[in-house]
Design an enzyme around this catalytic site. Structure first.
Site, mmCIF file in Angstrom:
data_model
loop_
_atom_site.group_PDB
_atom_site.id
_atom_site.type_symbol
_atom_site.label_atom_id
_atom_site.label_comp_id
_atom_site.label_asym_id
_atom_site.label_seq_id
_atom_site.Cartn_x
_atom_site.Cartn_y
_atom_site.Cartn_z
ATOM 1 N N THR A 198 -6.394 -5.627 7.080
ATOM 2 C CA THR A 198 -5.856 -6.640 6.166
ATOM 3 C C THR A 198 -6.618 -6.735 4.851
ATOM 4 O O THR A 198 -6.245 -7.514 3.976
ATOM 5 C CB THR A 198 -5.835 -8.023 6.846
ATOM 6 O OG1 THR A 198 -7.154 -8.351 7.307
ATOM 7 C CG2 THR A 198 -4.879 -8.022 8.029
ATOM 8 N N ASP B 288 0.826 -1.200 0.000
ATOM 9 C CA ASP B 288 0.000 0.000 0.000
ATOM 10 C C ASP B 288 0.866 1.257 0.000
ATOM 11 O O ASP B 288 1.985 1.251 0.523
ATOM 12 C CB ASP B 288 -0.906 -0.007 1.245
ATOM 13 C CG ASP B 288 -2.089 0.940 1.101
ATOM 14 O OD1 ASP B 288 -2.353 1.396 -0.032
ATOM 15 O OD2 ASP B 288 -2.737 1.223 2.120
ATOM 16 N N ASN C 101 -9.796 -3.042 -7.033
ATOM 17 C CA ASN C 101 -9.038 -2.173 -7.934
ATOM 18 C C ASN C 101 -9.718 -1.982 -9.289
ATOM 19 O O ASN C 101 -9.368 -1.042 -10.026
ATOM 20 C CB ASN C 101 -7.627 -2.730 -8.159
ATOM 21 C CG ASN C 101 -6.726 -2.586 -6.951
ATOM 22 O OD1 ASN C 101 -5.788 -3.351 -6.765
ATOM 23 N ND2 ASN C 101 -7.006 -1.602 -6.099
#
Length: 299
Positions: A210, A33, A81
């Protein structure tokens, strides 16, 4: 002068951490990230952040090899995404295609016998990415020195849902009975390429979650989790060593808890079992690095 001193200090600290680390987890999973934030803070485009993050990914493979990690899973593209702007997606698809081909052809991958494979709903990806996945799979098939899993179009809930539906259909068609639904049966239906249980999850970028990543493989094994502030392009070997140190502290905590329970049971023995109890304590001291109390079971 300051930069030189800073580099020397970092090198010394890295050596110190390396000495503190005793062994390594078998399977590390990473949520990479912070690529876009890294680029934005430097006045660049998101694509610049992804390029910088790709360089960290290459270094991560070397760090794992140095420390003895046997399997690495990278969260490269989640199902969420697909909601990003099309231009960002297309750049990511181009970068993934390029890197999969590079890994598949790299000498160090073949020298170390690295198995490269993708996990996730890869049929949702553009043909060029699917072709690159197939190429990497074909070039590294049969290797057993190290495993690199690239999570693409991956979502943990979707993975579990797919396995549940598959099992439901099998039961409905009498290929399975409810009693046949075991842990191994579910595991076999999660993905054709078996992924071992996760020992350590690392998330960069400062967020402490997570994100639907490997829930079956991580939660079932109670994996240690290490959240750190650096964006993925800034992630260093020092950060990696800190993560492994967190994993080892967790392992020692579990070990101590198990030993304390065992000792409590030993202390509950009556006087007739004292000799056996002492023998058990001696064996525990022999097979653990945790310091055990010297007290003997109560009479």
């Amino acid at each position: 002068m300051r930069d030189w001193l800073r580099r020397r200090l970092r090198a010394g600290y890295e050596r110190l951490l390396s000495r503190e680390v005793d062994g390594a987890p078998e399977h590390v999973a990473v949520i990479q990230d912070g690529n876009r934030r890294y680029a934005r803070e430097r006045g660049g485009e998101a694509t610049d952040g992804y390029q910088a993050g790709a360089r960290t990914t290459e270094e991560m493979l070397d760090w794992c090899a140095d420390l003895g990690v046997e399997e690495l899973t990278l969260y490269a593209f989640s199902t969420e995404n697909f909601e990003r702007p099309e231009e960002q997606q297309e750049h990511l698809f181009d970068l993934l295609t390029e890197k999969l081909h590079e890994f598949a052809d790299a000498d160090r991958v073949h020298d170390r016998r690295v198995r490269v494979r993708a996990i996730g709903e890869t049929d949702r990806l553009p043909p060029r990415v699917q072709h690159a996945i197939a190429y990497a799979d074909r070039r590294t098939r049969g290797y057993d020195g190290f495993t690199l899993n690239v999570a693409l179009a991956y979502g943990g809930r979707a993975e579990l849902l797919g396995a549940a539906r598959d099992i439901a259909h099998a039961v409905q068609s009498d290929d399975l009975t409810p009693d046949d639904v075991t842990v191994d049966e579910i595991q076999a239906r999660l993905h054709p390429a078996r992924v071992r249980d996760v020992d350590l999850i690392i998330r960069t970028g400062g967020d402490e979650r997570t994100s639907n990543f490997l829930p079956w493989h991580a939660n079932g094994s109670e994996a240690a989790v290490y959240f750190c502030a650096p964006y993925w392009p800034e992630f260093s070997k020092i950060d990696f060593l800190r993560g492994i140190r967190t994993y080892q502290a967790r392992e020692k905590s579990w070990q101590r808890a198990r030993l304390e329970r065992a000792l409590a049971l030993v202390r509950a023995f009556g006087s007739a079992e004292l000799d056996d109890a002492r023998a058990i304590i001696d064996r525990l001291r022999t097979h653990t690095t945790i310091d055990l109390p010297d007290e003997e079971p109560a009479d």
